[in-house]
Every structure is written in structure tokens, then in C-alpha cells.
Design an enzyme around this catalytic site. Structure first.
Site, PDB file in Angstrom:
ATOM      1  N   SER A 102      -9.931   2.359   2.631  1.00 43.02           N
ATOM      2  CA  SER A 102      -8.973   3.001   1.761  1.00 43.02           C
ATOM      3  C   SER A 102      -8.030   2.043   1.027  1.00 43.02           C
ATOM      4  O   SER A 102      -7.439   2.421   0.028  1.00 43.02           O
ATOM      5  CB  SER A 102      -8.117   3.985   2.569  1.00 43.02           C
ATOM      6  OG  SER A 102      -7.346   3.300   3.537  1.00 43.02           O
ATOM      7  N   SER A 155     -10.361   0.184   6.957  1.00 46.34           N
ATOM      8  CA  SER A 155      -9.734   0.189   5.632  1.00 46.34           C
ATOM      9  C   SER A 155      -9.081  -1.105   5.185  1.00 46.34           C
ATOM     10  O   SER A 155      -8.661  -1.204   4.030  1.00 46.34           O
ATOM     11  CB  SER A 155      -8.686   1.296   5.562  1.00 46.34           C
ATOM     12  OG  SER A 155      -9.319   2.499   5.247  1.00 46.34           O
ATOM     13  N   LYS A 177       0.853  -1.198   0.000  1.00 46.83           N
ATOM     14  CA  LYS A 177       0.000   0.000   0.000  1.00 46.83           C
ATOM     15  C   LYS A 177       0.879   1.235   0.000  1.00 46.83           C
ATOM     16  O   LYS A 177       1.862   1.292   0.752  1.00 46.83           O
ATOM     17  CB  LYS A 177      -0.913  -0.035   1.242  1.00 46.83           C
ATOM     18  CG  LYS A 177      -1.945   1.081   1.305  1.00 46.83           C
ATOM     19  CD  LYS A 177      -2.871   0.943   2.518  1.00 46.83           C
ATOM     20  CE  LYS A 177      -3.950   2.009   2.539  1.00 46.83           C
ATOM     21  NZ  LYS A 177      -4.861   1.896   3.702  1.00 46.83           N
TER      22      LYS A 177
END
Ligand code: GLN
Length: 494
Positions: A160, A184, A79
Site C-alpha cells: 500500500s 506494504s 504516508k
């Protein structure tokens, strides 16, 4: 043989160790698949050479007869919230575009040390603020899933960690890192038919992760199944003196401890989560989950988490408050973007840089956070929200006197189409309603795929555990996984 890119983390690890295929073959297969999937926009930057370098190292170690790490030969996605040395790290924000860290986050370093290789930096909601990936400066990720109605509506991969979820579901990587501040990891996992676990707050070091809300932020793995999550988490977790809130606890052997037998375990069903008008398919999958855990030997008990309805408002005060403080450092002086209009003084530069660099959702959170922390309002909002947070944590403490784990839906609906909620921040925030309470209480929580809804979209079930009991959470997840028999995967259109 099945395609290499269809293999799990465990299968790749074992195959590399046994010499069934080389780590380089694995890296090449995933690099090619990543390169062919640009339509999903899952990666902000791809790093095929990093994946190959790590693989060559593993193959060399194996040839020399050296012991291999726990993730030897496994390429993963990172990420783009984790600082990676020499590789642009943006948090999906214009304000960090071009920022190349000179250091590596603790979690990513642990993964590389275990023999994993990096396929690239995954797209996300800007500064991890969002539930659909639509707040990214680099364009939204598109879920590989589509509704079965034959329409081609582009679906949200959740957020997210939407680059992570989309990439795993599309078989661009067998696993990825995620972070979870208020859902998330879990919500994007649920939206894309994969698994993900947010460990107890403090298990994974926050050092080198771009901060959103420091008292909530936790890293965790996302992968296709429970075993792979256990393998990844074992590597990612561990005490780190560089993070003042890091837990000084040994990392249990979660993979070895996997056991889906729930005999003697009590599973709590929070009655407050059965909200009026709960989506019928979500309600049904929750009932399925209850039946599966019963079948695995568990006793089901009703529990009460009475302050649930205050969790979302409290989260949307606390998280923006911390964000407004954390994001004060992006001022155009030290890293990333600098907007220096002609004749501008320092104040003008700050203002111009921040106006140009932050997206609308990030600005909204900074404004809310600054407001709730301001002199006349601090007690009415921030202090009050902190009190509510304590009450929510106490709800869980009391509930865990009567049960070992809690079962609930991960999200109130399946994935929605891109653009369907982006105009209404409150509708978007409501997505987090089932995820946020465990975040506020710092508890381990995981999402596992439970089935498809009537539109052919994945649904996730959430398991919440006692502090430090990731094993209990993983085991309940495994019991569900074994019975859900979730094998659906998105049909390739990209
Ligand atoms: N969707 C939530 C938010 O927008 C949670 C984000 C997260 O966990 N990083 O704040």
C-alpha cells in the site's frame, strides 16, 4: 555538484551539518520537484511551508551553534496513514476526507523532533489495503518506472505504500515513512528499486497511525539505500507507553553498527519459496543474491518453512477480521464524512456514510472480516487462522536455529501495469505471498534492490531476521547492496 534532489538522507544530513548547503536550499529543491511531479499523483496533500519552516529552524539552530538532530535538514514524505496535527489525514479514503487531526502520531513527532521536515502526505491504498495503490480514493499513484518496450503502460508503484515508493524513486523525497501489515513497505520498495525495512512488531509505535490490522501493523522507513533506512529507523523506533504493544527495548545504533561482512553468518534459503513456475527473472535475482552473500563470507543453508502455503489464506482471514473491528469507528459521528439523507435516523446515517465513504476493496475486507468473526464461523475461520499463525511463527523459530537471516524474493514478479490485476482480487493477493509470512510472525524484514528484469523493471530481494535483529537484516541488505551495484533510476517522463 550533483542535484540536491539526487542526494541520500546521509548526504543531506552531512551537507547541512557541514554548511555545504542550507536546510532551506534543500527544502526548496524538493518542494520544487514535488510541485513538478503531479502526474505521478504521489501526494494527496503537499505541505511546502511545513518543509520550509522545519528547514529554517534547522538553519537557525546551526547558526546559533546548537546541536543538530539526526535528521536535521532532511525533508521527507509522510504516508497519509500517520496522523499529522493540523494537516488532513485520510488513509486515502473518502470517509476521512477533510479530517484534520488535533494530534501528531508518535513516529511522525519523533521525525520532526530529529529535524526532519514534511513535504506532504503521501498517497496509498485505501486504509492500506492493496498491493498496487489502485484502491486509493484519490486516484492511483503512477510509478515513475516504465517497461523498456517503449510502450507507455502506466505501472503500479506497489502498495500500500505506493506514494512513498514512487516519490522516493522519482527523487521527490530522499525518504518516506511506510507501514507494513502484510508487505506494504517491502513490495512497493521492490517494485520501484528502493529499500525499505519493516522492523520487529512493536519497534515503532502505532499510536496515531490509522489502524488496519493492529496485530500486524508496523511502521518503517523507505529510502534509497540501506544506510538511509538505518538512519530513519533509529529515529522512528522506540518505546511508547501510548501503544500497548510497543517494545520496551533500547533502540540500537543501527547506522553505526552497519557492516556488510557476512563471515561466520548463515543465510537460510527456504525451499518452499521455490514455487513451481517462479518467474525466471525473479529466480535468477534470488540466485544472484545467494552468490553475493556467499561472496560476502556467508554460509548458505537450505531451510524449511513448511507452513508457508497456509500463510496467505491465514493472513486474508486475520487482517480483514481485525480491519472489520478497527473500521467500525467510521460511522459519520466523530470524524470525516457524514451522509445524512433527508429524514434519516441514526442507523440510516451509519449505513449511508459507510456506503458512500468506503471503497470497494475496503468493503470487501469488512464483509470478509465480519463473516469470519461471526458466531457460527469464528472457530472454523478465525481460530483456525490464529493456529496457523502460531505454526508459521514456529517454522521461523526452528529455521533460525540453523541460520541467522533468511533470503527470499520480495515479490513473485516485478511491477505490473495498472489495471492488469485490479479486476481479480485473488491475483492481487498473491503478490503478498513472500511478504506475509514474516508479518504473521512479527519478524524484521527488508527489501533491497537487486537488479532489473528483462523488461527493465526493478526486482527486490527480501531479508528476514530473528526478532529484534534489525541489525542483522540491515547488514545482509548492505552486503547485497554493495554487490548488486543498483544505480538504475527511472527516466524522467512526468
Ligand atoms: N497487500 C496487502 C494487503 O492488501 C498488505 C497491505 C499492507 O501491508 N498494508 O493487505
Amino acid at each position: 555538484m550533483t542535484n540536491i534532489t539526487d542526494l541520500t538522507v546521509a548526504a543531506i544530513r552531512d551537507g547541512v551539518a557541514a554548511g555545504t548547503f542550507s536546510a532551506v536550499e534543500v527544502a526548496e529543491a524538493f518542494n520544487a520537484r514535488v510541485a513538478a511531479a503531479q502526474a505521478l499523483n504521489a501526494f494527496i496533500v503537499t505541505t511546502p511551508d511545513a518543509a520550509l519552516d522545519a528547514a529554517r529552524k534547522v538553519d537557525g539552530m546551526r547558526a546559533a551553534g546548537n546541536a543538530l538532530g539526526k535528521l536535521a535538514g532532511v525533508p521527507i514524505g509522510m504516508k497519509d496513514l500517520f496522523a499529522t496535527r493540523g494537516v488532513q489525514t485520510t488513509a486515502a479514503s473518502h470517509i476521512l476526507e477533510g479530517f484534520t487531526p488535533q494530534y501528531e502520531s508518535t513516529v511522525s513527532q519523533k521525525l520532526w523532533d530529529a529535524g526532519a521536515g514534511m513535504l506532504g502526505k503521501l498517497n496509498l491504498d485505501q486504509f492500506a489495503m492493496g498491493s498496487s495503490n489502485e484502491t486509493s480514493y484519490f486516484g492511483n499513484v503512477i510509478s515513475p518506472w516504465r517497461r523498456s518496450d517503449g510502450g507507455n503502460t502506466a505501472m503500479a508503484p506497489g502498495g500500500s505504500s505506493g506514494g512513498s515508493s514512487a516519490a522516493i524513486a522519482a527523487r521527490l523525497c530522499p525518504a518516506a515513512t511506510g507501514t507494513d501489515t502484510g508487505g506494504s513497505i517491502r513490495q512497493p520498495a521492490a517494485f520501484t528499486g528502493i529499500s525499505g525495512i519493516k522492523p520487529t512488531y512493536g519497534r515503532c509505535s502505532r499510536w496515531g497511525i490509522v489502524a488496519f490490522a493492529s496485530s500486524l501493523d508496523q511502521a518503517g522507513p523507505m529510502a534509497r539505500d540501506v544506510r538511509d533506512c538505518a538512519i530513519m529507523l533509529e529515529v522512528m523506533a522506540g518505546f511508547d507507553p501510548k501503544d500497548s504493544t510497543s517494545l520496551d527495548l533500547a533502540v540500537p545504533a543501527w547506522e553505526a553498527g552497519l557492516n556488510g561482512d557476512m563471515k561466520g553468518k548463515k543465510v537460510g534459503i527456504p525451499k518452499e519459496y521455490r514455487v513451481d513456475g517462479l518467474d525466471a527473472d525473479v529466480a535468477k535475482s534470488w540466485d544472484d543474491g545467494i552468490a553475493w552473500l556467499k561472496d560476502a563470507g556467508a554460509e548458505i543453508v537450505e531451510i524449511s518453512l513448511p507452513h508457508t502455503k497456509y500463510a496467505l489464506p491465514a493472513y486474508y482471514i486475520i487482517a480483514p477480521a481485525e480491519a472489520s473491528s478497527n473500521l467500525a469507528r467510521y460511522d459519520g459521528v466523530r470524524y470525516g464524512l457524514r451522509d445524512l439523507p433527508d429524514g434519516a435516523n441514526l442507523q440510516d446515517m451509519y449505513a449511508a456514510t459507510r456506503a458512500a465513504g468506503f471503497g470497494a476493496e475496503v468493503k470487501r475486507r469488512i464483509l470478509i472480516g465480519t463473516y469470519v468473526l461471526s458466531a457460527g464461523f469464528y472457530d472454523a475461520y478465525y481460530t483456525q487462522a490464529q493456529k496457523v499463525r502460531t505454526l508459521i511463527a514456529r517454522d521461523f523459530e526452528l529455521a533460525f536455529q540453523h541460520c541467522d537471516v533468511i533470503l527470499a524474493p520480495t515479490a513473485p514478479t516485478a511491477a505490473f501495469g495498472l489495471g492488469e490485476k485490479s479486476a481479480d482480487p485473488l491475483a492481487m493477493y498473491l503478490n503478498d505471498v513472500f511478504a506475509v509470512p514474516a508479518s504473521l510472525a512479527g519478524l524484521p524484514a527488508m527489501s533491497v534492490p537487486a537488479g532489473l528484469n528483462r523488461e527493465g523493471l526493478p526486482l527486490g530481494l527480501q531479508i528476514v531476521g530473528r526478532p529484534f535483529d534489525e541489525q542483522g537484516v540491515l547488514n545482509a541488505g548492505l552486503a547485497i547492496e554493495a554487490r548488486a551495484g543498483f544505480t538504475a533510476k527511472p527516466e524522467q517522463w512526468w
